[in-house]
Design an enzyme around this catalytic site. Structure first.
Site, PDB file in Angstrom:
ATOM      1  N   GLY A 168       0.707  -1.290   0.028  1.00 13.48           N
ATOM      2  CA  GLY A 168      -0.106   0.118   0.083  1.00 13.48           C
ATOM      3  C   GLY A 168       0.891   1.200  -0.024  1.00 13.48           C
ATOM      4  O   GLY A 168       1.209   1.500   1.133  1.00 13.48           O
ATOM      5  N   PRO A 210      -6.080   7.894  -2.456  1.00 13.82           N
ATOM      6  CA  PRO A 210      -7.160   8.732  -3.434  1.00 13.82           C
ATOM      7  C   PRO A 210      -6.241   9.968  -3.723  1.00 13.82           C
ATOM      8  O   PRO A 210      -6.533  10.362  -4.686  1.00 13.82           O
ATOM      9  CB  PRO A 210      -8.463   8.709  -2.387  1.00 13.82           C
ATOM     10  CG  PRO A 210      -8.318   7.409  -1.284  1.00 13.82           C
ATOM     11  CD  PRO A 210      -6.613   7.338  -1.321  1.00 13.82           C
ATOM     12  N   ILE A 255      -4.990  -0.976  -4.829  1.00 10.87           N
ATOM     13  CA  ILE A 255      -4.170  -1.946  -4.267  1.00 10.87           C
ATOM     14  C   ILE A 255      -4.195  -3.367  -4.689  1.00 10.87           C
ATOM     15  O   ILE A 255      -5.334  -3.780  -4.558  1.00 10.87           O
ATOM     16  CB  ILE A 255      -4.248  -2.022  -2.579  1.00 10.87           C
ATOM     17  CG1 ILE A 255      -4.173  -0.577  -2.191  1.00 10.87           C
ATOM     18  CG2 ILE A 255      -3.387  -2.916  -1.891  1.00 10.87           C
ATOM     19  CD1 ILE A 255      -2.783   0.162  -2.686  1.00 10.87           C
ATOM     20  N   THR A 256      -3.413  -3.881  -5.359  1.00 13.13           N
ATOM     21  CA  THR A 256      -3.510  -5.216  -5.811  1.00 13.13           C
ATOM     22  C   THR A 256      -3.616  -6.296  -4.710  1.00 13.13           C
ATOM     23  O   THR A 256      -2.905  -6.299  -3.623  1.00 13.13           O
ATOM     24  CB  THR A 256      -2.289  -5.681  -6.502  1.00 13.13           C
ATOM     25  OG1 THR A 256      -2.044  -4.623  -7.657  1.00 13.13           O
ATOM     26  CG2 THR A 256      -2.387  -7.041  -7.198  1.00 13.13           C
ATOM     27  N   GLN A 287      -5.815  -4.457 -35.037  1.00 13.07           N
ATOM     28  CA  GLN A 287      -6.052  -3.772 -36.259  1.00 13.07           C
ATOM     29  C   GLN A 287      -6.049  -5.002 -37.548  1.00 13.07           C
ATOM     30  O   GLN A 287      -6.602  -4.990 -38.487  1.00 13.07           O
ATOM     31  CB  GLN A 287      -5.138  -2.761 -36.619  1.00 13.07           C
ATOM     32  CG  GLN A 287      -5.439  -1.726 -37.970  1.00 13.07           C
ATOM     33  CD  GLN A 287      -6.742  -0.775 -37.704  1.00 13.07           C
ATOM     34  OE1 GLN A 287      -7.040  -0.692 -36.654  1.00 13.07           O
ATOM     35  NE2 GLN A 287      -7.192  -0.646 -38.863  1.00 13.07           N
ATOM     36  N   GLY A 296      -9.023  -7.270 -37.547  1.00 11.39           N
ATOM     37  CA  GLY A 296     -10.142  -6.377 -37.894  1.00 11.39           C
ATOM     38  C   GLY A 296     -11.304  -6.348 -36.881  1.00 11.39           C
ATOM     39  O   GLY A 296     -11.090  -6.273 -35.669  1.00 11.39           O
ATOM     40  N   GLY A 297     -12.448  -6.851 -37.457  1.00 14.98           N
ATOM     41  CA  GLY A 297     -13.609  -6.897 -36.619  1.00 14.98           C
ATOM     42  C   GLY A 297     -13.493  -8.038 -35.774  1.00 14.98           C
ATOM     43  O   GLY A 297     -14.099  -7.693 -34.486  1.00 14.98           O
ATOM     44  N   GLU A 356       2.814   1.594 -11.167  1.00 12.67           N
ATOM     45  CA  GLU A 356       4.139   1.557 -10.784  1.00 12.67           C
ATOM     46  C   GLU A 356       5.269   2.668 -11.424  1.00 12.67           C
ATOM     47  O   GLU A 356       6.380   2.488 -11.744  1.00 12.67           O
ATOM     48  CB  GLU A 356       4.800   0.159 -10.922  1.00 12.67           C
ATOM     49  CG  GLU A 356       4.342  -1.047  -9.886  1.00 12.67           C
ATOM     50  CD  GLU A 356       5.179  -2.160  -9.730  1.00 12.67           C
ATOM     51  OE1 GLU A 356       6.386  -1.861  -9.457  1.00 12.67           O
ATOM     52  OE2 GLU A 356       4.891  -3.390  -9.701  1.00 12.67           O
ATOM     53  N   SER A 385       4.210   6.871 -17.201  1.00 10.64           N
ATOM     54  CA  SER A 385       5.159   6.858 -18.316  1.00 10.64           C
ATOM     55  C   SER A 385       5.875   8.568 -18.240  1.00 10.64           C
ATOM     56  O   SER A 385       7.007   8.613 -18.322  1.00 10.64           O
ATOM     57  CB  SER A 385       4.652   6.900 -19.892  1.00 10.64           C
ATOM     58  OG  SER A 385       4.202   5.610 -19.879  1.00 10.64           O
TER      59      SER A 385
END
Length: 387
Positions: free
Chosen positions: A130, A134, A163-164, A342, A345-346, A369, A372
């Protein structure tokens, strides 16, 4: 190191055996249930326990405390291999090993290690860590959780966010302010146990991706923490946490590479099966270029966490190398997932194929963690200082 060479990196026979073991486990125990875990947002505690029995939840822990006593290179190998199939399980394994368990491993006294590490390393208990709150994410030093010394215990109040294993974790390492006048040097680290008076899990997050990896709040309401559960000395918690994050960023970089590799392998397979205009997709230059660029970037990215891991195993500071690896690999994972969807596709937009989940899972890697942007700050400060 003797052994086989893969992706330009030479691994020992033991490291290759570890890789083969985790690969077999993932194929048999995790792959068949990926979408079930994801759709139910179910944390697979039994899978984690099995991983513990195999020694994959105490990777960095010495044997005398129940661990496998491996290094960061092996750690990166294991995380990458899991992430090729299910990044969310890889995230849980990384969080358990690299955060809670390793914090105790590196900074606890022997009495604390004997009490907590054996169960954590064996998978009998799951670990949580932890730091985030917030109102304090990237600015972790501005946390509000406060621990006041009361004789032979501390009274802890506040909360932690994102928290994982916040709900399922039975052991948690938590940072809290013990001296408000000292800023980040007034932050301390404590070991908490499930069942402690005033310690509970709060809201479970309903996430975009990484849904099998449980994420919740931790709440401290006059939580009584024995003074003997202080990790190190008062005021050392923030420094400890930053060192833990350096190692954690190696694991997230490895996870990112694994996810990207999973995208590439799925795309290669699909592009050779899917036909349009009487040709397989792999025969179209536009698709060939996407595949070649993905493969080239993955090859480059893979070298970075292993370089950082190798340095870390030698006891060399990896603040710069870990930040570089995490920054580049996590952003590559997002690009690779985008390109994979991409190519499909669908069908890439449906849950019938793995790239849809890779796409959702990838984004967290540029956030967790250290975002960027934080990595760029760390890098710029380190580069300027070195120059």
């Amino acid at each position: 190191m003797d052994g086989n060479t893969e992706f330009g990196i030479r691994f020992s026979d033991n490291q290759n055996a570890i890789k083969d073991t985790i690969k077999d486990f993932v194929q048999s125990e995790i792959k068949p249930f990926i979408m079930e875990f994801d759709e139910k947002q179910e944390f697979p505690i039994k899978i984690m326990q099995k991983l513990g029995e195999l020694g994959f939840l105490g990777i960095l822990v010495p044997e005398k405390f129940g661990g496998s006593e491996l290094g960061y290179v092996e750690y990166a190998l294991i995380i990458e291999e899991i992430a090729k199939i299910d990044p969310s399980i890889a995230l849980s394994v990384a969080a358990h090993n690299g955060l809670c368990t390793n914090h105790i491993n590196l900074f606890a006294n022997d009495e604390q290690k004997n009490k907590y590490l054996i169960d954590l390393a064996g998978g009998k208990k799951i670990g949580a860590w932890g730091l985030t709150e917030p109102a304090s994410g990237s600015d972790s030093a501005s946390m509000h959780s406060y621990a006041e010394k009361k004789g032979d215990y501390y009274l802890l109040n506040g909360s932690k966010n994102f928290i994982t294993h916040g709900k399922s974790g039975e052991t948690a390492v938590v940072m809290a302010v013990t001296d408000k006048s000292k800023g980040k040097d007034g932050i301390s680290a404590f070991i908490l146990e499930k069942g402690m008076e005033g310690f509970s899990a709060g809201k479970k997050e309903n996430k975009l991706g990484m849904r099998a990896s449980e994420t919740t709040q931790l709440i401290f309401d006059n939580c009584k923490v024995p003074a003997s559960n202080l990790l190190g000395k008062e005021g050392e918690g923030f420094t400890q946490a930053m060192k833990i994050l350096d190692g954690g960023r190696i694991s997230i970089a490895a996870l990112s590479v694994g996810l990207a590799q999973g995208c590439l392998e799925a795309s290669l397979k699909y592009s050779q099966e899917r036909k349009q205009f009487n040709k397989t997709l792999s025969e179209f230059q536009a698709i060939q270029f996407k595949l070649s660029e993905m493969a080239t970037e993955i090859e480059a990215a893979r070298l970075m966490p292993f370089k950082a891991a190798s340095l870390k195993d030698k006891g060399i500071s990896v603040k710069k190398e870990a930040a570089m690896a995490k920054l580049y690999a996590s952003e590559l994972a997002v690009r690779a997932a985008n390109e994979a969807v991409q190519i499909f596709g669908g069908y890439g937009y449906t849950k019938d194929y793995p790239v849809e989940k890779f796409y959702r899972d990838a984004k967290l890697l540029t956030i967790g963690e250290g975002t960027s942007e934080v990595q760029r700050i760390v890098l710029s400060k380190t580069l300027i200082k070195e120059y």
